[in-house]
Design a protein around this motif. Structure first.
Motif, PDB file in Angstrom:
ATOM      1  N   SER A 181       0.832  -1.201   0.000  1.00  0.00           N
ATOM      2  CA  SER A 181       0.000   0.000   0.000  1.00  0.00           C
ATOM      3  C   SER A 181       0.865   1.249   0.000  1.00  0.00           C
ATOM      4  CB  SER A 181      -0.919   0.021   1.226  1.00  0.00           C
ATOM      5  OG  SER A 181      -0.162   0.217   2.404  1.00  0.00           O
ATOM      6  N   ARG A 182       0.272   2.377  -0.356  1.00  0.00           N
ATOM      7  CA  ARG A 182       1.009   3.640  -0.315  1.00  0.00           C
ATOM      8  C   ARG A 182       1.430   3.981   1.106  1.00  0.00           C
ATOM      9  NH1 ARG A 182      -2.228   7.600  -1.440  1.00  0.00           N
ATOM     10  NH2 ARG A 182      -4.069   6.510  -2.238  1.00  0.00           N
ATOM     11  N   ALA A 183       0.622   3.608   2.079  1.00  0.00           N
ATOM     12  CA  ALA A 183       0.944   3.909   3.477  1.00  0.00           C
ATOM     13  C   ALA A 183       2.145   3.111   3.976  1.00  0.00           C
ATOM     14  CB  ALA A 183      -0.270   3.621   4.358  1.00  0.00           C
ATOM     15  N   ASP A 184       2.343   1.902   3.403  1.00  0.00           N
ATOM     16  CA  ASP A 184       3.385   1.008   3.914  1.00  0.00           C
ATOM     17  C   ASP A 184       4.597   0.891   3.005  1.00  0.00           C
ATOM     18  OD1 ASP A 184       1.792   0.386   6.132  1.00  0.00           O
ATOM     19  OD2 ASP A 184       0.767  -1.222   5.047  1.00  0.00           O
ATOM     20  N   VAL A 185       4.580   1.529   1.844  1.00  0.00           N
ATOM     21  CA  VAL A 185       5.668   1.330   0.900  1.00  0.00           C
ATOM     22  C   VAL A 185       6.972   1.918   1.432  1.00  0.00           C
ATOM     23  CG1 VAL A 185       5.274   3.493  -0.379  1.00  0.00           C
ATOM     24  CG2 VAL A 185       6.263   1.495  -1.555  1.00  0.00           C
ATOM     25  N   ALA A 186       8.069   1.200   1.195  1.00  0.00           N
ATOM     26  CA  ALA A 186       9.390   1.684   1.594  1.00  0.00           C
ATOM     27  C   ALA A 186       9.821   2.825   0.675  1.00  0.00           C
ATOM     28  CB  ALA A 186      10.403   0.549   1.520  1.00  0.00           C
ATOM     29  N   THR A 187      10.456   3.836   1.246  1.00  0.00           N
ATOM     30  CA  THR A 187      10.971   4.959   0.472  1.00  0.00           C
ATOM     31  C   THR A 187      12.428   5.208   0.846  1.00  0.00           C
ATOM     32  OG1 THR A 187      10.432   6.699   2.073  1.00  0.00           O
ATOM     33  CG2 THR A 187       8.671   6.008   0.549  1.00  0.00           C
ATOM     34  N   ARG A 188      13.092   6.012   0.059  1.00  0.00           N
ATOM     35  CA  ARG A 188      14.482   6.356   0.346  1.00  0.00           C
ATOM     36  C   ARG A 188      14.602   7.142   1.643  1.00  0.00           C
ATOM     37  NH1 ARG A 188      16.191   8.545  -5.685  1.00  0.00           N
ATOM     38  NH2 ARG A 188      15.380   6.744  -6.838  1.00  0.00           N
ATOM     39  N   ASP A 189      13.520   7.797   2.032  1.00  0.00           N
ATOM     40  CA  ASP A 189      13.540   8.577   3.268  1.00  0.00           C
ATOM     41  C   ASP A 189      13.387   7.707   4.508  1.00  0.00           C
ATOM     42  OD1 ASP A 189      13.717  10.882   1.715  1.00  0.00           O
ATOM     43  OD2 ASP A 189      11.540  11.130   1.627  1.00  0.00           O
ATOM     44  N   THR A 190      12.773   6.532   4.347  1.00  0.00           N
ATOM     45  CA  THR A 190      12.451   5.710   5.521  1.00  0.00           C
ATOM     46  C   THR A 190      13.249   4.420   5.626  1.00  0.00           C
ATOM     47  OG1 THR A 190      10.692   4.496   4.345  1.00  0.00           O
ATOM     48  CG2 THR A 190      10.063   6.549   5.438  1.00  0.00           C
ATOM     49  N   THR A 191      13.824   3.958   4.511  1.00  0.00           N
ATOM     50  CA  THR A 191      14.372   2.607   4.488  1.00  0.00           C
ATOM     51  C   THR A 191      15.797   2.601   3.937  1.00  0.00           C
ATOM     52  OG1 THR A 191      12.131   1.797   4.059  1.00  0.00           O
ATOM     53  CG2 THR A 191      13.951   0.250   3.725  1.00  0.00           C
ATOM     54  N   PRO A 192      16.782   2.215   4.733  1.00  0.00           N
ATOM     55  CA  PRO A 192      18.156   2.130   4.218  1.00  0.00           C
ATOM     56  C   PRO A 192      18.305   0.980   3.226  1.00  0.00           C
ATOM     57  CG  PRO A 192      18.081   2.109   6.642  1.00  0.00           C
ATOM     58  CD  PRO A 192      16.689   1.884   6.165  1.00  0.00           C
ATOM     59  N   LEU A 240       2.259   8.429  -8.271  1.00  0.00           N
ATOM     60  CA  LEU A 240       3.286   9.218  -8.956  1.00  0.00           C
ATOM     61  C   LEU A 240       3.831  10.334  -8.075  1.00  0.00           C
ATOM     62  CD1 LEU A 240       1.718   9.400 -12.535  1.00  0.00           C
ATOM     63  CD2 LEU A 240       3.676   8.010 -11.789  1.00  0.00           C
ATOM     64  N   ASP A 241       3.025  10.801  -7.158  1.00  0.00           N
ATOM     65  CA  ASP A 241       3.513  11.804  -6.203  1.00  0.00           C
ATOM     66  C   ASP A 241       4.635  11.234  -5.331  1.00  0.00           C
ATOM     67  OD1 ASP A 241       1.799  13.761  -7.096  1.00  0.00           O
ATOM     68  OD2 ASP A 241       0.283  13.420  -5.549  1.00  0.00           O
ATOM     69  N   LEU A 242       4.642   9.903  -5.157  1.00  0.00           N
ATOM     70  CA  LEU A 242       5.673   9.249  -4.357  1.00  0.00           C
ATOM     71  C   LEU A 242       6.882   8.821  -5.187  1.00  0.00           C
ATOM     72  CD1 LEU A 242       3.481   6.815  -2.195  1.00  0.00           C
ATOM     73  CD2 LEU A 242       4.579   8.927  -1.414  1.00  0.00           C
ATOM     74  N   ARG A 243       6.784   8.916  -6.501  1.00  0.00           N
ATOM     75  CA  ARG A 243       7.762   8.289  -7.388  1.00  0.00           C
ATOM     76  C   ARG A 243       9.209   8.636  -7.038  1.00  0.00           C
ATOM     77  NH1 ARG A 243      10.561  10.037 -11.613  1.00  0.00           N
ATOM     78  NH2 ARG A 243       9.418  11.986 -11.704  1.00  0.00           N
ATOM     79  N   ARG A 244       9.486   9.909  -6.785  1.00  0.00           N
ATOM     80  CA  ARG A 244      10.872  10.317  -6.579  1.00  0.00           C
ATOM     81  C   ARG A 244      11.461   9.777  -5.289  1.00  0.00           C
ATOM     82  NH1 ARG A 244      10.423  16.640  -7.946  1.00  0.00           N
ATOM     83  NH2 ARG A 244       8.284  16.221  -7.325  1.00  0.00           N
ATOM     84  N   THR A 245      10.615   9.330  -4.368  1.00  0.00           N
ATOM     85  CA  THR A 245      11.145   8.787  -3.112  1.00  0.00           C
ATOM     86  C   THR A 245      11.106   7.266  -3.089  1.00  0.00           C
ATOM     87  OG1 THR A 245       8.984   8.838  -1.984  1.00  0.00           O
ATOM     88  CG2 THR A 245      10.343  10.829  -1.874  1.00  0.00           C
ATOM     89  N   LEU A 246      10.482   6.635  -4.091  1.00  0.00           N
ATOM     90  CA  LEU A 246      10.460   5.181  -4.125  1.00  0.00           C
ATOM     91  C   LEU A 246      11.848   4.642  -4.445  1.00  0.00           C
ATOM     92  CD1 LEU A 246       7.049   4.524  -5.923  1.00  0.00           C
ATOM     93  CD2 LEU A 246       7.535   4.473  -3.476  1.00  0.00           C
ATOM     94  N   MET A 247      12.107   3.406  -4.079  1.00  0.00           N
ATOM     95  CA  MET A 247      13.458   2.855  -4.153  1.00  0.00           C
ATOM     96  C   MET A 247      13.863   2.577  -5.617  1.00  0.00           C
ATOM     97  SD  MET A 247      13.838   2.830  -0.874  1.00  0.00           S
ATOM     98  CE  MET A 247      15.186   1.846  -0.274  1.00  0.00           C
TER      99      MET A 247
END
Length: 327
Positions: A266-277, A320-327
């Motif tokens: 889900s969008r709420a649970d997806v890993a991002t560069r900001d949250t996940t090493p 797409l709003d999350l795209r730049r932070t997705l892994m």
């Protein structure tokens, strides 16, 4: 990023290793737009191209984009590190050791037959070419055009055979296709997987580009072959959805719904560069984020075709709003 001149080997190894692990350079990847790359890496670059193709060079790193027409947005083609330009070569054994210690080992693919060894990190879709004689790394690229498994194996059948089989299959009804496949498919599981992929590639090459009467027949055959590739283990759910979206084989709304349904988080649970090493223990979450990114970008291409359902369009835009932070 390392410069073409003298550079400490450890710095270059760390830089190339980071690219192989993350698929990014300074946060920019093959999906980044020209403006996004400028914001992340700055304006110290050389650029060439025309209205449909664009190549940008930051010393050893190159980004490429293309578009159908000047009215369309730029779509990323690849990002590549030209490691052969480094004055102090990086040896593939040193880089492989670095990645193994980091928990992201390289996997060697078949050599290219032209003097290069080839290695991949399939999760980040990065590939590495190294000189077969010296062991020096020549380039690292994303997305890679080579890898391991049936999709990258040398075909055991000729192009003429593929064309002939595809032409035959497109004229058959569904039941006849199934009976033909039972008679023709290889006996071993590995060979069967290669065969189904070979047929899919041959069929994709035959799909008419324009909206003529032949396209629907070829699209239906391609969908059937994608299903067979899934059954044979050549494609997973994400890759099958990307094949369907890439070929625009279904109506836009149906394709977008399929892409969104295939996103494994889900969008709420997806890993991002900001949250996940980028660490081995997070690899499952990282890869789910990568799948979400690929599928949302595939869905974006369908928005251009014309999606009628506003809820589908809104959900794609939210991803797409999350795209730049997705892994």
């Amino acid at each position: 990023m390392p410069r073409p001149g003298p550079s400490p080997s450890s710095s270059s190894v760390a830089f190339l290793g980071g690219f192989l692990i993350t698929g990014t350079v300074g946060g920019a990847d093959a999906s980044s737009t020209p403006d996004e790359v400028t914001a992340l890496l700055g304006e110290d670059f050389a650029e060439s191209g025309d209205r449909k193709q664009r190549l940008r060079s930051y010393e050893i790193v190159e980004f490429a984009w293309q578009r159908v027409s000047p009215q369309d947005p730029w779509d990323g083609v690849h990002v590549m590190a030209q490691a052969h330009r480094l004055e102090v070569p990086v040896l593939v054994d040193d880089l492989a050791d670095h990645l193994r210690r980091a928990g992201f080992p390289l996997v060697e693919a078949a050599p290219d037959g032209l003097g290069c060894r080839r290695f991949v990190r399939e999760d980040s879709r990065t590939g590495l070419l190294a000189d077969e004689d010296t062991g020096a790394v020549l380039k690292v690229s994303s997305p890679t055009w080579f890898g391991t498994g049936p999709r990258y194996a040398e075909p055991a059948w000729s192009r003429a055979a593929g064309k002939s089989w595809a032409d035959h299959l497109v004229a058959l009804d569904p039941g006849e296709r199934e009976r033909w496949a039972v008679r023709r498919q290889p006996g071993s599981e590995e060979e069967r997987a290669r065969w189904w992929w070979f047929l899919l590639v041959a069929c994709r090459q035959r799909i008419p580009a324009g909206p003529d009467g032949e396209r629907e027949r070829w699209a239906k055959l391609t969908l059937w072959l994608i299903g067979k590739c899934r059954t044979a283990g050549v494609l997973d759910r994400t890759e099958a959805a990307l094949q369907i979206a890439g070929g625009s084989l279904l109506p836009p709304d149906e394709t977008v719904r399929m892409c969104l349904d295939a996103i494994p988080v889900s969008r709420a649970d997806v890993a991002t560069r900001d949250t996940t090493p980028y660490a081995p223990e997070h690899l499952v979450a990282i890869n789910r984020s990568r799948q979400a990114k690929a599928l949302s970008l595939a869905a974006r291409s369908q928005l251009r075709r014309g999606v009628r359902d506003p809820a589908l369009r809104a959900e794609v835009e939210a991803w797409l709003d999350l795209r730049r932070t997705l892994m």
